[in-house]
Enzyme design. Structure first.
Site, PDB file in Angstrom:
ATOM      1  N   TYR A   1       6.994  -8.191  -6.108  1.00  0.00           N
ATOM      2  CA  TYR A   1       5.972  -7.176  -6.414  1.00  0.00           C
ATOM      3  C   TYR A   1       6.518  -6.174  -7.423  1.00  0.00           C
ATOM      4  O   TYR A   1       7.733  -5.936  -7.492  1.00  0.00           O
ATOM      5  CB  TYR A   1       5.616  -6.386  -5.149  1.00  0.00           C
ATOM      6  CG  TYR A   1       4.855  -7.183  -4.124  1.00  0.00           C
ATOM      7  CD1 TYR A   1       3.468  -7.190  -4.120  1.00  0.00           C
ATOM      8  CD2 TYR A   1       5.535  -7.906  -3.141  1.00  0.00           C
ATOM      9  CE1 TYR A   1       2.768  -7.910  -3.154  1.00  0.00           C
ATOM     10  CE2 TYR A   1       4.846  -8.623  -2.181  1.00  0.00           C
ATOM     11  CZ  TYR A   1       3.455  -8.618  -2.200  1.00  0.00           C
ATOM     12  OH  TYR A   1       2.777  -9.323  -1.253  1.00  0.00           O
TER      13      TYR A   1
ATOM     14  N   ASP B   1      -4.423  -7.066  -1.928  1.00  0.00           N
ATOM     15  CA  ASP B   1      -5.504  -6.100  -1.736  1.00  0.00           C
ATOM     16  C   ASP B   1      -6.423  -6.106  -2.955  1.00  0.00           C
ATOM     17  O   ASP B   1      -6.038  -6.547  -4.038  1.00  0.00           O
ATOM     18  CB  ASP B   1      -4.906  -4.695  -1.554  1.00  0.00           C
ATOM     19  CG  ASP B   1      -4.273  -4.522  -0.174  1.00  0.00           C
ATOM     20  OD1 ASP B   1      -4.656  -5.273   0.739  1.00  0.00           O
ATOM     21  OD2 ASP B   1      -3.394  -3.649  -0.038  1.00  0.00           O
TER      22      ASP B   1
ATOM     23  N   TYR C   1       3.468  -5.946   4.131  1.00  0.00           N
ATOM     24  CA  TYR C   1       2.567  -4.968   3.491  1.00  0.00           C
ATOM     25  C   TYR C   1       3.436  -4.009   2.681  1.00  0.00           C
ATOM     26  O   TYR C   1       4.153  -3.172   3.240  1.00  0.00           O
ATOM     27  CB  TYR C   1       1.771  -4.218   4.547  1.00  0.00           C
ATOM     28  CG  TYR C   1       0.690  -5.050   5.192  1.00  0.00           C
ATOM     29  CD1 TYR C   1      -0.551  -5.209   4.575  1.00  0.00           C
ATOM     30  CD2 TYR C   1       0.896  -5.670   6.411  1.00  0.00           C
ATOM     31  CE1 TYR C   1      -1.557  -5.971   5.167  1.00  0.00           C
ATOM     32  CE2 TYR C   1      -0.107  -6.427   7.008  1.00  0.00           C
ATOM     33  CZ  TYR C   1      -1.327  -6.571   6.379  1.00  0.00           C
ATOM     34  OH  TYR C   1      -2.318  -7.319   6.964  1.00  0.00           O
TER      35      TYR C   1
END
Ligand code: ZN
Length: 426
Positions: free
Chosen positions: A319, A252, A391
């Site tokens: 992440y 993003d 996501y």
């Protein structure tokens, strides 16, 4: 062979091409001369040994058609009258082949001055008239070993260009295509697209991967800069027409890409300047924006680009997320998340926030492992090991139940991802 040569005027090169499929390491001029030499010796032998039946009329015609001196001389020696007519045109090439080869080589060298390349491929464009005439003769005389003029032209021009410039022919992925227009007798140079494999790093937030616009009365930018825009100087550097970024997935706008960086293939369309040191390219790219950096690995090709796109969803990712909880989190709660998310399949509908722009589908992605650290009681830092394409913000929030299981669902709290970084794209 004898009927064909006695009925048509054919130049030496084209005579050789009639039997181009025979013998390796020969060029067609040598073949042509060899055929005429043999015919000359053959008729001499027949005339000397008077027992042989002699097709003298055919040989006279061949001599007159080819103007091959030794054959003319031989027949004259036996007192045969010959009509020698200069300026006849070859039935195949119109006696243009040598001139065309020289002309195309000269034009190609001139055009190649615009390019810095290592490899090339010669291609031919024509209206088909010449081919039709050739094919008709090939069919009529049932020629088995004939080679089309187009092929000889390509090969001979290519050979000379290579000798004169040191460029190497490459049939798979040439740097440039040299296009010979047989009808207009012109040469065009078509540089191929150039590919560079590398990785990008985004060490700041609010940068999109490609230019992101929205429209009300006019077009406006959503974010001030994109990774792809950092590539613009490459158009000038490589003398290309356009530059494009192909990445293995994307993060993003507000997510940083740290650690290993994200694999990319940079494509410079129609690059004329192809011999640039990648370290110099990297230096130029890295001076474009303080938060965008590139590591260039090697010059690459279209195949790598395809591989990058196919493999992208299969890659594993790591992440780092900063998570906010409205109510305090205990050490046990944090541990329960770590224990729950071990090789768990998460079912995820396309998040509400992107559903307008992307296909609304349901994915299944694996979360391999989660590590949590309490920063203070409302703030947790988490490292998430998962499959590409998940996501992560919704893995944390649950997206109103559209992602399940989620951190929020397991704890029965409304958790929110307030900062996200990608640490690894394998
Ligand atoms: Zn010819």
């Amino acid at each position: 062979m004898i009927p064909l040569l006695s009925e048509h005027f054919i130049c030496i090169r084209c005579i050789g091409r009639l039997l181009a499929g025979l013998g390796t390491g020969l060029d067609n001029r040598i073949r042509g001369e060899a055929i005429l030499t043999l015919l000359t010796m053959n008729i001499d032998y027949s005339l000397k040994s008077e027992t042989e039946k002699v097709e003298i009329q055919s040989y006279k015609k061949i001599a007159e058609n080819t103007l091959y001196k030794p054959l003319l001389e031989t027949l004259k020696k036996y007192g045969h009258e010959l009509t020698v007519e200069e300026n006849k045109k070859c039935v195949f090439c119109g006696s243009n082949l040598d001139r065309l080869i020289d002309h195309f080589v000269k034009e190609s060298l001139e055009r190649l001055k615009e390019v810095s390349a290592n490899t090339f491929l010669v291609a031919i464009k024509h209206s088909g008239k010449i081919i039709a005439r050739e094919e008709e003769i090939v069919r009529r005389y049932k020629l088995k070993y004939y080679e089309l003029m187009e092929r000889e032209l390509k090969r001979e021009v290519g050979k000379k260009i290579s000798e004169l410039t040191g460029l190497q022919p490459d049939f798979q992925k040439p740097d440039v295509i040299i296009l010979l227009d047989l009808d207009a007798e012109t040469v065009n140079i078509k540089p191929m697209n150039l590919y560079i494999l590398g990785r990008y790093f985004k060490v700041g937030r609010n940068i999109s991967q490609i230019k992101w616009m929205y429209k009300n009365d006019h077009y406006h930018r959503r974010v001030s800069f994109s990774i792809e825009e950092a590539l613009i100087p490459l158009i000038k550097m490589f003398k290309g027409s356009k530059v494009k970024l192909h990445a293995a997935g994307r993060e993003d706008v507000d997510v940083r890409m740290l650690g290993t960086g994200r694999p990319v293939v940079i494509e410079v369309k129609e690059a004329l300047n192809r011999n640039i040191n990648l370290e110099d390219v990297e230096r130029v790219l890295n001076a474009q924006h303080p938060y965008i950096k590139f590591k260039l690995i090697e010059y690459s090709d279209k195949k790598t680009l395809r591989k990058l796109k196919i493999e992208s969803p299969m890659k594993s990712k790591i992440y780092r997320a900063l998570i906010y909880s409205p109510s305090k989190l205990s050490a046990e709660e944090v541990r329960s998340i770590e224990e729950y998310f071990r090789n768990v399949t998460v079912v995820q509908r396309t998040p509400k926030r992107v559903r307008r722009r992307r296909a609304d589908i349901v994915r299944r992605k694996i979360v391999h492992e989660v590590k949590m650290r309490i920063v203070d009681h409302n703030l947790v830092e988490s490292v998430i090991y998962c499959q590409g394409g998940l996501y992560v913000k919704e893995l944390i929030s649950g997206d109103g139940g559209d992602t399940s299981p989620s951190f929020s669902e397991i704890l029965g709290k409304d958790l929110e991802c307030i900062e996200l970084d990608v640490l690894l794209v394998s």
